[in-house]
Design a protein around this motif. Structure first.
Motif, PDB file in Angstrom:
ATOM      1  N   ARG A 278      -6.136  -4.016 -11.738  1.00  0.00           N
ATOM      2  CA  ARG A 278      -7.319  -2.642 -11.223  1.00  0.00           C
ATOM      3  C   ARG A 278      -8.186  -3.676 -10.198  1.00  0.00           C
ATOM      4  O   ARG A 278      -7.893  -4.445 -10.761  1.00  0.00           O
ATOM      5  N   ASP A 279      -8.134  -3.077  -9.035  1.00  0.00           N
ATOM      6  CA  ASP A 279      -9.067  -3.201  -7.889  1.00  0.00           C
ATOM      7  C   ASP A 279     -10.528  -2.387  -7.504  1.00  0.00           C
ATOM      8  O   ASP A 279      -9.504  -1.851  -6.817  1.00  0.00           O
ATOM      9  N   TYR A 280     -11.276  -2.205  -8.104  1.00  0.00           N
ATOM     10  CA  TYR A 280     -12.190  -1.388  -7.417  1.00  0.00           C
ATOM     11  C   TYR A 280     -12.688  -1.835  -6.142  1.00  0.00           C
ATOM     12  O   TYR A 280     -13.127  -3.144  -6.195  1.00  0.00           O
ATOM     13  N   ILE A 281     -12.802  -0.927  -5.311  1.00  0.00           N
ATOM     14  CA  ILE A 281     -13.130  -0.743  -3.976  1.00  0.00           C
ATOM     15  C   ILE A 281     -13.763  -0.204  -3.168  1.00  0.00           C
ATOM     16  O   ILE A 281     -13.699   1.092  -4.932  1.00  0.00           O
ATOM     17  N   SER A 282     -14.620  -0.067  -2.924  1.00  0.00           N
ATOM     18  CA  SER A 282     -15.631   1.431  -2.579  1.00  0.00           C
ATOM     19  C   SER A 282     -14.396   2.553  -1.544  1.00  0.00           C
ATOM     20  O   SER A 282     -13.703   2.360  -0.897  1.00  0.00           O
ATOM     21  N   TYR A 283     -15.440   2.888  -1.138  1.00  0.00           N
ATOM     22  CA  TYR A 283     -14.584   5.007  -0.582  1.00  0.00           C
ATOM     23  C   TYR A 283     -14.281   4.693   0.897  1.00  0.00           C
ATOM     24  O   TYR A 283     -13.522   5.024   1.214  1.00  0.00           O
ATOM     25  N   GLU A 284     -15.376   3.841   1.459  1.00  0.00           N
ATOM     26  CA  GLU A 284     -14.541   3.376   2.948  1.00  0.00           C
ATOM     27  C   GLU A 284     -13.391   2.170   2.638  1.00  0.00           C
ATOM     28  O   GLU A 284     -12.905   2.580   3.717  1.00  0.00           O
ATOM     29  N   GLU A 285     -13.234   1.454   1.711  1.00  0.00           N
ATOM     30  CA  GLU A 285     -11.612   0.719   2.279  1.00  0.00           C
ATOM     31  C   GLU A 285     -11.137   1.435   1.687  1.00  0.00           C
ATOM     32  O   GLU A 285     -10.147   0.603   1.528  1.00  0.00           O
ATOM     33  N   MET A 286     -10.989   2.552   0.985  1.00  0.00           N
ATOM     34  CA  MET A 286     -10.056   3.690   0.784  1.00  0.00           C
ATOM     35  C   MET A 286      -9.106   3.370   1.400  1.00  0.00           C
ATOM     36  O   MET A 286      -7.730   3.359   1.665  1.00  0.00           O
ATOM     37  N   GLY A 287      -9.226   3.921   2.761  1.00  0.00           N
ATOM     38  CA  GLY A 287      -8.579   4.498   3.889  1.00  0.00           C
ATOM     39  C   GLY A 287      -8.202   5.721   3.579  1.00  0.00           C
ATOM     40  O   GLY A 287      -8.947   6.218   2.140  1.00  0.00           O
ATOM     41  N   ASN A 288      -8.505   6.453   5.175  1.00  0.00           N
ATOM     42  CA  ASN A 288      -8.024   7.921   4.452  1.00  0.00           C
ATOM     43  C   ASN A 288      -6.540   8.673   3.926  1.00  0.00           C
ATOM     44  O   ASN A 288      -6.898   9.718   3.591  1.00  0.00           O
TER      45      ASN A 288
ATOM     46  N   VAL B 260      -1.404   0.238 -14.498  1.00  0.00           N
ATOM     47  CA  VAL B 260      -2.176   0.012 -13.083  1.00  0.00           C
ATOM     48  C   VAL B 260      -2.778   0.953 -12.708  1.00  0.00           C
ATOM     49  O   VAL B 260      -3.058   2.311 -13.562  1.00  0.00           O
ATOM     50  N   PHE B 261      -4.033   0.823 -12.554  1.00  0.00           N
ATOM     51  CA  PHE B 261      -5.240   2.342 -12.406  1.00  0.00           C
ATOM     52  C   PHE B 261      -5.711   1.672 -11.401  1.00  0.00           C
ATOM     53  O   PHE B 261      -6.237   0.677 -10.572  1.00  0.00           O
ATOM     54  N   GLY B 262      -6.362   2.824 -10.135  1.00  0.00           N
ATOM     55  CA  GLY B 262      -6.915   2.937  -9.269  1.00  0.00           C
ATOM     56  C   GLY B 262      -6.070   3.017  -8.046  1.00  0.00           C
ATOM     57  O   GLY B 262      -4.950   2.231  -8.305  1.00  0.00           O
ATOM     58  N   VAL B 263      -6.024   3.021  -6.688  1.00  0.00           N
ATOM     59  CA  VAL B 263      -4.797   3.259  -6.036  1.00  0.00           C
ATOM     60  C   VAL B 263      -5.544   1.964  -5.128  1.00  0.00           C
ATOM     61  O   VAL B 263      -4.414   2.156  -4.610  1.00  0.00           O
ATOM     62  N   GLU B 264      -5.803   0.988  -5.087  1.00  0.00           N
ATOM     63  CA  GLU B 264      -5.838  -0.238  -4.926  1.00  0.00           C
ATOM     64  C   GLU B 264      -4.871  -1.238  -5.578  1.00  0.00           C
ATOM     65  O   GLU B 264      -3.848  -1.289  -4.771  1.00  0.00           O
ATOM     66  N   ALA B 265      -4.823  -1.171  -6.447  1.00  0.00           N
ATOM     67  CA  ALA B 265      -3.710  -1.476  -7.675  1.00  0.00           C
ATOM     68  C   ALA B 265      -2.672  -1.147  -7.349  1.00  0.00           C
ATOM     69  O   ALA B 265      -1.627  -1.738  -7.607  1.00  0.00           O
ATOM     70  N   ALA B 266      -2.616   0.300  -7.008  1.00  0.00           N
ATOM     71  CA  ALA B 266      -1.120   0.856  -6.868  1.00  0.00           C
ATOM     72  C   ALA B 266      -0.644   0.352  -5.566  1.00  0.00           C
ATOM     73  O   ALA B 266       0.899  -0.269  -5.808  1.00  0.00           O
ATOM     74  N   SER B 267      -0.994  -0.030  -5.219  1.00  0.00           N
ATOM     75  CA  SER B 267      -1.613  -0.246  -3.691  1.00  0.00           C
ATOM     76  C   SER B 267      -0.292  -1.136  -3.111  1.00  0.00           C
ATOM     77  O   SER B 267       0.672  -1.840  -2.485  1.00  0.00           O
ATOM     78  N   GLU B 268      -0.856  -2.438  -3.807  1.00  0.00           N
ATOM     79  CA  GLU B 268      -0.615  -3.745  -4.261  1.00  0.00           C
ATOM     80  C   GLU B 268       0.860  -3.730  -5.504  1.00  0.00           C
ATOM     81  O   GLU B 268       1.581  -4.762  -4.724  1.00  0.00           O
ATOM     82  N   TYR B 269       0.810  -2.757  -5.963  1.00  0.00           N
ATOM     83  CA  TYR B 269       1.624  -2.621  -7.013  1.00  0.00           C
ATOM     84  C   TYR B 269       2.846  -2.648  -6.562  1.00  0.00           C
ATOM     85  O   TYR B 269       4.365  -2.623  -6.416  1.00  0.00           O
ATOM     86  N   TYR B 270       3.162  -1.304  -5.642  1.00  0.00           N
ATOM     87  CA  TYR B 270       3.964  -0.397  -5.200  1.00  0.00           C
ATOM     88  C   TYR B 270       4.318  -1.062  -4.161  1.00  0.00           C
ATOM     89  O   TYR B 270       5.840  -1.085  -2.871  1.00  0.00           O
ATOM     90  N   PHE B 271       3.774  -1.168  -2.771  1.00  0.00           N
ATOM     91  CA  PHE B 271       3.753  -1.339  -1.643  1.00  0.00           C
ATOM     92  C   PHE B 271       3.463  -3.181  -1.297  1.00  0.00           C
ATOM     93  O   PHE B 271       2.855  -3.918   0.402  1.00  0.00           O
ATOM     94  N   GLY B 272       2.376  -4.113  -2.328  1.00  0.00           N
ATOM     95  CA  GLY B 272       2.262  -4.933  -1.459  1.00  0.00           C
ATOM     96  C   GLY B 272       1.313  -4.525  -0.654  1.00  0.00           C
ATOM     97  O   GLY B 272       1.379  -5.892   0.137  1.00  0.00           O
ATOM     98  N   LYS B 273       0.124  -3.935  -0.178  1.00  0.00           N
ATOM     99  CA  LYS B 273      -0.765  -4.070   0.780  1.00  0.00           C
ATOM    100  C   LYS B 273      -1.781  -3.151   0.453  1.00  0.00           C
ATOM    101  O   LYS B 273      -1.986  -2.992  -0.845  1.00  0.00           O
ATOM    102  N   SER B 274      -3.365  -3.415   0.728  1.00  0.00           N
ATOM    103  CA  SER B 274      -4.483  -2.834   0.564  1.00  0.00           C
ATOM    104  C   SER B 274      -4.193  -0.810   0.394  1.00  0.00           C
ATOM    105  O   SER B 274      -3.411  -0.501   0.971  1.00  0.00           O
TER     106      SER B 274
ATOM    107  N   LYS C 187      -5.920   0.926   2.027  1.00  0.00           N
ATOM    108  CA  LYS C 187      -5.996   1.179   3.718  1.00  0.00           C
ATOM    109  C   LYS C 187      -4.984   0.713   4.740  1.00  0.00           C
ATOM    110  O   LYS C 187      -5.492   1.424   5.750  1.00  0.00           O
ATOM    111  N   SER C 188      -4.484  -0.138   4.078  1.00  0.00           N
ATOM    112  CA  SER C 188      -2.892   0.012   5.358  1.00  0.00           C
ATOM    113  C   SER C 188      -1.633   0.833   5.219  1.00  0.00           C
ATOM    114  O   SER C 188      -0.852   0.643   5.561  1.00  0.00           O
ATOM    115  N   LEU C 189      -2.023   1.784   4.417  1.00  0.00           N
ATOM    116  CA  LEU C 189      -1.024   2.344   3.618  1.00  0.00           C
ATOM    117  C   LEU C 189      -0.672   3.986   4.794  1.00  0.00           C
ATOM    118  O   LEU C 189      -1.933   4.161   5.452  1.00  0.00           O
ATOM    119  N   THR C 190       0.874   3.986   5.501  1.00  0.00           N
ATOM    120  CA  THR C 190       1.417   5.001   5.652  1.00  0.00           C
ATOM    121  C   THR C 190       0.727   6.015   4.970  1.00  0.00           C
ATOM    122  O   THR C 190       1.010   5.964   4.102  1.00  0.00           O
TER     123      THR C 190
END
Length: 214
Positions: A46-56, A152-166, A168-171
């Motif tokens: 897991r990797d806790y991040i702020s609301y702004e860091e998550m990306g839209n 795996v918990f949270g969208v940041e950890a999931a982004s790293e786990y599945y796509f190797g990126k933050s 905020k950078s997800l398409t």
């Protein structure tokens, strides 16, 4: 004996108030579900991040998938609950009607399960956090604590786990893949999607166009 019971209840209530107020400013140190992930899979990613860091994109994808009325309801989607009850009465696969607020209350304060006792507590916590927290805080806590894979918990950890990126950078497509695994992330895998998951991904992509963030 009765005095001791009242004292215990009072202490529990005070601790709950403190935890709820704490939760308005901080993510939970750990949740019961996360402890279960550690015991079952031997890891806590897991990797806790702020609301702004998550990306839209990931916010829109999860709202599109789980609760499109999130910003307009008071914590409960009564239409969805009624539909779920009618569906479940037919004896088919159980369908939930929980909002993101309800799922946040469950993930942060409670445990997984379908007992009426837990659902009652969930309703109480949902009502309170809707009054004490803002919608942005509820969504941030949800996106940081939701189970997104095996351990795996949270969208940041999931982004790293599945796509190797933050996150905020997800398409938009990548965000939709992450949202598509909900509500059964232990079963579905964006890296090896089933026909059902592909169909759900496409549906989420279409629904994301209708989501407006506050």
């Amino acid at each position: 004996m009765w005095k001791t019971i009242k004292r215990i209840i009072f202490i529990i209530l005070i601790l709950n108030v403190i935890f709820i107020v704490w939760g308005r400013f901080f993510n939970p140190p750990i949740t019961i579900t996360q402890i279960g992930g550690i015991l079952k899979y031997g890891k806590l990613q897991r990797d806790y991040i702020s609301y702004e860091e998550m990306g839209n994109n990931v916010k829109k994808a999860v709202i599109a998938s789980e609760d499109q009325k999130f910003f307009s309801h008071d914590g409960f989607d009564y239409t969805a609950i009624e539909k779920a009850m009618k569906h479940n009465e037919k004896g088919k696969r159980i369908r939930g009607g929980s909002t993101i607020s309800q799922q946040t209350a469950k993930n942060i304060f409670l445990w997984q399960g379908r007992s009426w006792f837990r659902k009652g507590l969930e309703a109480v916590y949902t009502f309170i956090i809707e009054k004490v927290w803002s919608k942005d805080i509820i969504l941030e806590r949800y996106l940081n604590s939701i189970e997104m894979g095996q351990g795996v918990f949270g969208v940041e950890a999931a982004s790293e786990y599945y796509f190797g990126k933050s996150s905020k950078s997800l398409t938009a497509s990548e965000a939709a893949w992450i949202a598509a695994v909900l509500p059964n992330p232990k079963k579905y895998d964006p890296k090896n999607p089933s026909a059902y998951l592909r169909k759900k991904h496409n549906w989420i992509m279409r629904q994301m166009r209708n989501v407006r963030l506050k």
